[in-house]
Design a protein around this motif. Structure first.
Motif: not given
Length: 453
Positions: A246-257, A289-292, A320-325
């Motif tokens: 199965v997959y894992v699906h979550t968020h990471l490092s989207e926002n500095t706060n 998701a994100h990993s900015i 306004g989260s940031g610019l993905f590299k």
């Protein structure tokens, strides 16, 4: 507009009516699909195949062949669906989207954490009602195919019935879709909290019921580290060890706060990504998701664990989260898929996503070609989801998910199109100016599920 659902009952009826589901038919038009990453291929033209007047041959929901169109060949097939002058591509793939947030797109004025509290949580409460979940599921799926998206990795809500509803509606369309119930046992309103035990048991029930049922698959879905206790993340890791495919699906490092909050909640860990690694949630079928705002060591760990990033351009700009590299991901050989992240994302259209992605790269003094962008929306996202053996291009025996695009759907687009000369110029104009108006038809497993009248 045409939006048709295909179910087993209709298939059985057609068989009894003497129509063979295994008929072989052709789809004529200009055909483009990718064979590799243009940014990682020595000669860009070797990364794709383009046939100006081509024929996509489909049988039993699978790709049989892609070749130049010849009039004398048409007699071999039960029918030819003629889209001459239009562009046929593999269906777009969305690697991160929240179906319960469909109705809250374009909610004004907040960054991530405030946006969750102000808009997201009250909206998701409604999904305790399965009838509401079914209604939104239908609208959500309609928006996907209307925008040429044929596969997606999807967040539900904390409610088990939200995922049941989505899978039930998706099964009717025979779409390839991955989804999961949100796991969230702290730092959210009480009406949206589960527990470590209940999230484990309900996720397990959903896995047993839906994972690998037809074209459906399951994703273990902790919302993000701040809304799960160590006990719940342990339970998520336990699920992953018990169901390794199965997959894992979550968020990471989207926002500095958000990152600062994670560091306060998990001071014993070396960083945000290390939280997920510690609980066994990183790996080749784990999509973050994100990993900015990744650190150098986190980039190294992404590469080492073969973990995946979903790049969500319209959402990153809207919040306004940031610019993905993207260039950093390429340098570390990290797989990247494209996500809309509706409802923080502002459109279901992956063409719109790519337009924003181009701007994000420009703000970093980097370039993103149309070839790279459309690769990300198709084969690149298939590779990110470990599904490149099933979808993403027109290799033989792959599932026949595809979209038919109008190169220039509006008067303004037609004016711009007249001044394009090369394939790359035409694709770039489509990528920057296109949206759902350019989608002429969408096919899922060889069946037409959307079409402009």
């Amino acid at each position: 507009m045409l939006f048709r659902t295909k179910c087993a009952a209709l298939l059985v009826a057609s068989l009894f009516a003497g129509q063979s589901y295994a008929e072989t038919y052709g789809v004529r038009g200009s055909i483009l699909h990718f064979l590799s990453d243009p940014a990682q291929t020595a000669e860009v033209e070797n990364s794709y195949e383009y046939i100006e007047d081509g024929l996509l041959v489909v049988r039993n929901g699978k790709v049989v062949d892609v070749k130049p169109y010849r009039q004398r060949q048409s007699q071999r097939y039960s029918r030819i669906e003629d889209y001459s002058g239009k562009l046929i591509m593999p269906g777009f793939i969305d690697t991160h989207v929240h179906y319960p947030q469909t109705q809250m797109i374009a909610s004004y004025g907040e960054q991530l954490l405030e946006w969750l509290e102000t808009y997201t949580f009250p909206t998701e409460k409604k999904f305790e009602d399965k009838e509401h979940a079914l209604k939104v599921s239908k609208l959500f799926l309609n928006e996907l195919v209307k925008n040429g998206t044929t596969s997606a990795l999807v967040f539900g809500t904390v409610h088990l019935q939200s995922v049941d509803a989505l899978f039930e509606e998706t099964e009717k369309l025979n779409m390839r879709l991955i989804a999961g119930k949100v796991m969230m046992d702290r730092n959210a309103p009480s009406y949206l909290l589960d527990t470590a035990d209940s999230s484990y048991e309900e996720s397990k029930m959903l896995i047993d019921k839906w994972h690998n049922k037809g074209r459906l698959q399951y994703a273990i879905t902790p919302r993000f580290a701040p809304t799960s206790t160590p006990e719940q993340l342990t339970a998520a890791g336990r699920l992953k060890s018990e169901y390794p495919d199965v997959y894992v699906h979550t968020h990471l490092s989207e926002n500095t706060n958000e990152i600062a909050w994670v560091n306060e909640l998990f001071p014993e860990r070396e960083g945000y990504f290390d939280v997920y690694q510690h609980y066994g949630l990183a790996g080749d079928k784990s999509v973050f998701a994100h990993s900015i705002h990744l650190t150098d060591s986190e980039w190294d760990e992404f590469e080492r664990t073969d973990s995946v990033i979903s790049f969500c351009p319209t959402s990153n700009m809207f919040l306004g989260s940031g610019l993905f590299k993207l260039a950093e991901a390429e340098a570390h050989h990290v797989r990247v898929g494209l996500g809309t992240d509706v409802g923080a994302g502002t459109s279901f259209s992956q063409l719109r996503s790519l337009g924003e992605a181009y701007g994000i790269m420009q703000l970093q003094s980097k370039k993103m070609s149309a070839f790279k962008g459309l690769y990300l929306a198709t084969l690149g996202s298939a590779e990110a989801l470990s599904l490149e053996d099933k979808i993403g291009n027109f290799s033989r025996r792959k599932e026949a998910d595809f979209v038919v695009l109008d190169w220039a759907a509006t008067d303004f687009q037609k004016l711009r199109y007249q001044d394009t000369n090369t394939l790359e110029e035409k694709l770039f104009a489509l990528m920057l100016l296109g949206d759902d108006r350019n989608v002429v038809a969408t096919y899922v497993a060889g069946e037409k599920v959307y079409g402009q009248e």
